[in-house]
Write a protein that holds these residues in place. Structure first.
Motif: not given
Length: 638
Positions: A166-183
């Motif tokens: 994924l691109s940095y921009e895609q990661l800014a949405d998907e990875l960040v959201e995942y990390v928040i959701g996982m605690g």
């Protein structure tokens, strides 16, 4: 970031090893001179006959753009008018032996996407940060007394689309959201400095100041970091100041002589990795490296570094065959220059960024790695606990019927747990090269493998020290990390893997909400054994304490046996409530529970009081004392 003109003061500092923002002097900087926009190029090449700038703007022929040497400093400089952002360039270096070398800029801010190797003129002044609240809160906090649960990520294989990361921009949405959701509280990224070979995972670098172009632009990565900070997630970057790769366009023999590497090849060569060590005795190299650390914090707002392979830096003979062993001037084997560099690095980083994270990935037994330099330490503020990790993996890979003979492996770490500020890591290094995935390290049948995995992670979460786990571990992958593929997201279609991810998520949030598990991580007062010596049953129990004296009782059962009416000593009377149980049905466990239990005036584990429990198989259970119990539910308490 301001672009400054070279001054003699800057050059003096550079040659003394004290220019800590060398990226403002060296490299390619867009400037206006006499009303004309162009680019100033500055490079350190002390042993060259001549140096030229070549690029797409001059047909890669450097005759018209010969640089001017500031003789006593070995620094070359030129201003070329009418160049613009995005122009490609390299340095054409004519050596004393009449070789012609084409080198990428050591201070380039951006580079062509592999396999191309040219540097790119790039300004890093465009992005407008919105992480003021994060920076303000960070300055107020004591990182040692805060929760830290790190999600380690290789960006190229976390998720893929069309066989690309994924691109940095895609990661800014998907990875960040995942990390928040996982605690999780932090993301740690495998190195993002430019590197030629994907499968080095970023650990063999050619462009220390150049963000890798694999996933997008510097502004897009800034957006990623900004999104992390706006959502309360810290960003740690792996950093490799110990060695660099030998690719021709990189730092090796930069001016035809050993420049960034040591001139003594016995010191320079790292045969294990096929790389070259930096020469920390050269002040200019020290300026280059310390400036690089500050650069990522200054320009990209990185919160800190996991400094790779510290043991290989401080030991002259690290992983070298005996015939290559050498000694220092004192007759011992430590690298004196590397030790001085490390101390200076940490002192400087904390001078500029007092709230930085400086984590040593160190497998040596060097003392006081995470102690300040003024107390005789190396100056990091955290050290990876490799001893704990190795002991725990060896223990957990042992079949439970043989674990009584290995009991010390799960208790020994508490003899030294407070000698450093530790991070407890299960990193990418433990799930590659035939070491097996975390799940497949676990012995037993299908059910027992998952139970063992829940057990080791819950023990990690309750043991003193901050936490780090590699991506995919939360899915309970059967296979090792496959760096050319995304992690095994499809496993979530299977019940046990889905339940395991839910376990990790709830454990992560539980950890964050319980100060007893992190406030006193670095202090013996935050830990008390209840029973460390029951090797027969392979059951340990201990108390974790916070600043407010509130405590959590932790019991771990490392066998597949269920124990009924099992006595555990407690230090206070009252009612104890089970607040976490890794054996719950919703996690895939057997569902053995305790609820609330009342302490008896019956001595156990050298305590006056005890509670009688059901101990689930291969599980961790935790209890908290309840100050007062309503009369209407007293009859429900065991």
């Amino acid at each position: 970031m301001l672009d400054l003109l070279p001054t003699m003061e800057q050059l003096d500092l550079f040659t003394e090893g004290d220019l800590f923002q060398a990226y403002k002097l060296f490299g390619a900087h867009i400037e206006k001179r006499d009303g004309v926009i162009g680019v100033r190029f500055t490079v350190w090449v002390p042993n060259a006959k001549s140096v030229h700038v070549v690029g797409d703007f001059n047909g890669w022929i450097g005759e018209q753009h010969r640089m001017h040497k500031v003789e006593e400093y070995g620094v070359w400089n030129i201003f070329i008018p009418h160049l613009v952002e995005g122009d490609l360039y390299k340095y054409e270096i004519h050596t004393m032996s009449n070789q012609v070398l084409l080198k990428s800029d050591p201070y380039a801010f951006f580079s062509e996407k592999r396999p191309q190797t040219a540097s790119i003129v790039k300004s890093l002044n465009h992005y407008h940060w919105q992480d003021d609240n994060w920076q303000s809160e960070k300055r107020k906090s004591n990182v040692h007394a805060k929760p830290m649960n790190i999600y380690e990520v290789h960006l190229g294989s976390w998720k893929k689309r069309n066989n690309e990361g994924l691109s940095y921009e895609q990661l800014a949405d998907e990875l960040v959201e995942y990390v928040i959701g996982m605690g999780y509280t932090h993301i740690e990224l495998l190195p993002l400095m430019e590197h030629p070979y994907d499968r080095s995972w970023g650990y063999q670098i050619t462009g220390y100041y150049s963000l890798t172009s694999r996933y997008g632009t510097p502004e897009q990565f800034m957006y990623f970091v900004d999104r992390c900070h706006q959502n309360g997630i810290g960003v740690i970057l792996d950093w490799v100041p110990g060695h660099f790769c030998k690719d021709e366009h990189g730092l090796r023999q930069f001016d035809g002589t050993p420049l960034y590497e040591h001139e003594d090849m016995m010191k320079a060569e790292k045969p294990l990795w096929g790389t070259l060590s930096f020469d920390y005795n050269k002040p200019e190299v020290v300026s280059f490296l310390i400036s690089n650390a500050l650069f990522w914090m200054d320009v990209y707002h990185i919160d800190g570094f996991r400094v790779d392979a510290v043991a290989s830096m401080i030991n002259l003979n690290f992983d070298k065959p005996r015939h290559q062993h050498i000694k220092n001037k004192n007759g011992s084997t430590e690298n004196l220059e590397a030790l001085q560099f490390i101390k200076k690095l940490n002192e400087t980083v904390f001078q500029y960024f007092p709230d930085a994270l400086m984590m040593a990935e160190d497998s040596s037994d060097w003392p006081l790695v995470s102690a300040p330099t003024y107390d005789g330490g190396l100056g990091f503020n955290f050290k990876w606990n490799m001893g704990w990790m190795n002991d725990m993996l060896r223990y957990m890979e042992t079949d439970s019927i043989f674990r009584p003979y290995e009991h010390k492996l799960i208790t020994f770490s508490l003899l030294y747990a407070f000698s450093e500020n530790y991070v407890l890591p299960f990193s990418h290094d433990e799930v590659v090269h035939g070491k097996k995935s975390m799940l497949n390290k676990m012995p037993g049948d299908y059910w027992q493998k998952f139970a063992n995995l829940r057990l080791i992670y819950s023990y990690q979460m309750t043991h003193p020290g901050k936490k780090l786990n590699f991506m995919g571990s939360e899915l309970a992958q059967f296979e090792e990390w496959k760096d050319l593929e995304q992690i095994d997201w499809m496993l979530l279609n299977f019940e046990m893997h889905d339940k395991y991810q839910q376990f990790v998520k709830e454990l992560n949030f539980f950890y964050k909400l319980e100060p007893a598990l992190w406030e006193l991580d670095s202090y013996p007062s935050g830990f008390q054994w209840m029973d460390a010596n029951n090797d027969k049953d392979c059951i340990i129990s201990f108390i974790r304490k916070g600043d407010d004296e509130e405590s959590i009782l932790v019991i771990c059962n490392f066998t597949a046996l269920v124990h009924q009416n099992y006595l555990i000593g407690v230090n206070m009377p009252g009612v104890y409530e089970e607040i976490f149980n890794s054996d719950e049905l919703k996690y895939g466990g057997s569902g053995q529970k305790n609820g609330r239990v009342k302490a008896q005036l019956k001595s156990c584990n050298f305590q006056d009081f005890s509670i009688q429990l059901t101990i689930p198989p291969l599980a961790t259970i935790m209890f908290k004392r309840v100050p007062a119990v309503p009369k209407e539910i007293e009859g429900e308490i065991k």
